[in-house]
Design an enzyme around this catalytic site. Structure first.
Site, PDB file in Angstrom:
ATOM      1  N   PRO A   2     -14.137 -43.104 -56.996  1.00 28.21           N
ATOM      2  CA  PRO A   2     -15.070 -42.010 -57.300  1.00 28.21           C
ATOM      3  C   PRO A   2     -15.060 -41.725 -58.802  1.00 28.21           C
ATOM      4  O   PRO A   2     -14.006 -41.688 -59.420  1.00 28.21           O
ATOM      5  CB  PRO A   2     -14.509 -40.817 -56.512  1.00 28.21           C
ATOM      6  CG  PRO A   2     -13.104 -41.160 -56.195  1.00 28.21           C
ATOM      7  CD  PRO A   2     -12.989 -42.648 -56.200  1.00 28.21           C
ATOM      8  N   GLU A   3     -16.244 -41.567 -59.380  1.00 27.22           N
ATOM      9  CA  GLU A   3     -16.304 -41.204 -60.790  1.00 27.22           C
ATOM     10  C   GLU A   3     -16.440 -39.681 -60.895  1.00 27.22           C
ATOM     11  O   GLU A   3     -16.575 -38.989 -59.884  1.00 27.22           O
ATOM     12  CB  GLU A   3     -17.464 -41.943 -61.452  1.00 27.22           C
ATOM     13  CG  GLU A   3     -17.215 -43.453 -61.439  1.00 27.22           C
ATOM     14  CD  GLU A   3     -17.690 -44.166 -62.695  1.00 27.22           C
ATOM     15  OE1 GLU A   3     -17.634 -43.552 -63.776  1.00 27.22           O
ATOM     16  OE2 GLU A   3     -18.112 -45.317 -62.587  1.00 27.22           O
TER      17      GLU A   3
END
Ligand code: ZN
Length: 276
Positions: A2-3
């Site tokens: 996940p960014e």
């Protein structure tokens, strides 16, 4: 992985779903997720009320009413799930916070890389993992006078420098490729060579990209789903990431994929020329 925009989406979901709930008890099924003393973790958090959930770069910060905060990093594919029946958690759920209203928050992590850590709220800024983070897009210190020296003191290529979370934080592999395409900068350009105007473009593009991504709920790469089970809608708007062989949106030349600093890197060889 996940960014930052995905983590922001997770944060917003958690605020809606679990803010102001009080922990009744905690079930730790895989103790390695907890950094530090597990007994103390259980003792301090039992009975504590969750008063806020904040974010710094990709770290989630859960603030409790007893002057403690929990720092949580999802790493590769950690997720939070809210359920009202413990049987709805599968074997990959390693930590379960049971609230006094009988709902529960589970931390699910197939690869078990994520970590949680309890610190005094007043000592958060002394925490090593948070302290070393550079300024992040959309924050007050993400401005030219602050960012220019941070970037241009490096001789390494700009792709690697932008990925270094101690220089600026919050841009992962996808967003760095997008930001460099928007700024028309070749990913292998030495950071020290960048002009004032190029740094300004990087700042503006980063703000724009992260703002759009947050509004869209993040990208959908791998198994990322937010805490309400909703997938991000952003992947269709990517201009270069994952688009090798397809025509550039700006000039029609084919997007290329190369390795820069060991990371898969997408760019337009026409819009992003390497200046030596
Ligand atoms: Zn192009």
């Amino acid at each position: 992985m996940p960014e930052m925009p995905e983590v922001e989406t997770v944060r917003k979901g958690l605020v809606q779903l679990v803010k102001n709930k009080t922990i009744h008890s905690i079930e730790i099924r895989y103790p390695n997720i907890i950094e530090g003393n597990t007994e103390l973790f259980l003792e301090i958090l039992s009975g504590a009320k969750l008063i806020n959930i904040r974010r710094r770069a990709k770290f989630l910060i859960f603030d409790f009413d007893n002057e403690y905060s929990m720092i949580s990093h999802l790493r590769m594919e950690g997720k939070y799930q809210v359920r009202d029946n413990v049987e709805n958690f599968d074997k990959h759920v390693h930590v379960i916070f049971h609230f006094t209203d009988k709902t529960m928050l589970g931390y699910r992590d197939v690869r078990k890389f994520g970590r949680m850590k309890l610190v005094k709220t007043s000592e958060l800024n002394k925490d090593k993992s948070l302290q070393k983070l550079g300024p992040e897009p959309l924050s007050d210190d993400f401005v030219f006078d602050n960012i220019y020296p941070r970037i241009t003191k490096h001789k390494k290529n700009i792709k690697t420098v932008l990925l270094d979370q101690t220089v600026i934080s919050g841009l992962g592999n996808i967003y760095v490729d997008e930001v460099l395409w928007m700024s028309k900068i070749h990913p292998e350009t030495s950071a020290v060579m960048l002009t004032n105007s190029e740094i300004k473009k990087i700042i503006n593009s980063s703000n724009k990209e992260i703002k759009t991504a947050i509004e869209a709920g993040g990208t959908t790469i791998r198994s990322y789903v937010d805490s309400r089970g909703k997938s991000g809608q952003f992947q269709l708007q990517l201009n270069v990431y994952g688009r090798q062989g397809e025509p550039c949106e700006r000039c029609g030349v084919k997007i290329e994929k190369i390795k820069v600093g060991g990371r898969g890197t997408h760019f337009c060889p026409n819009c992003q020329k390497l200046v030596k």
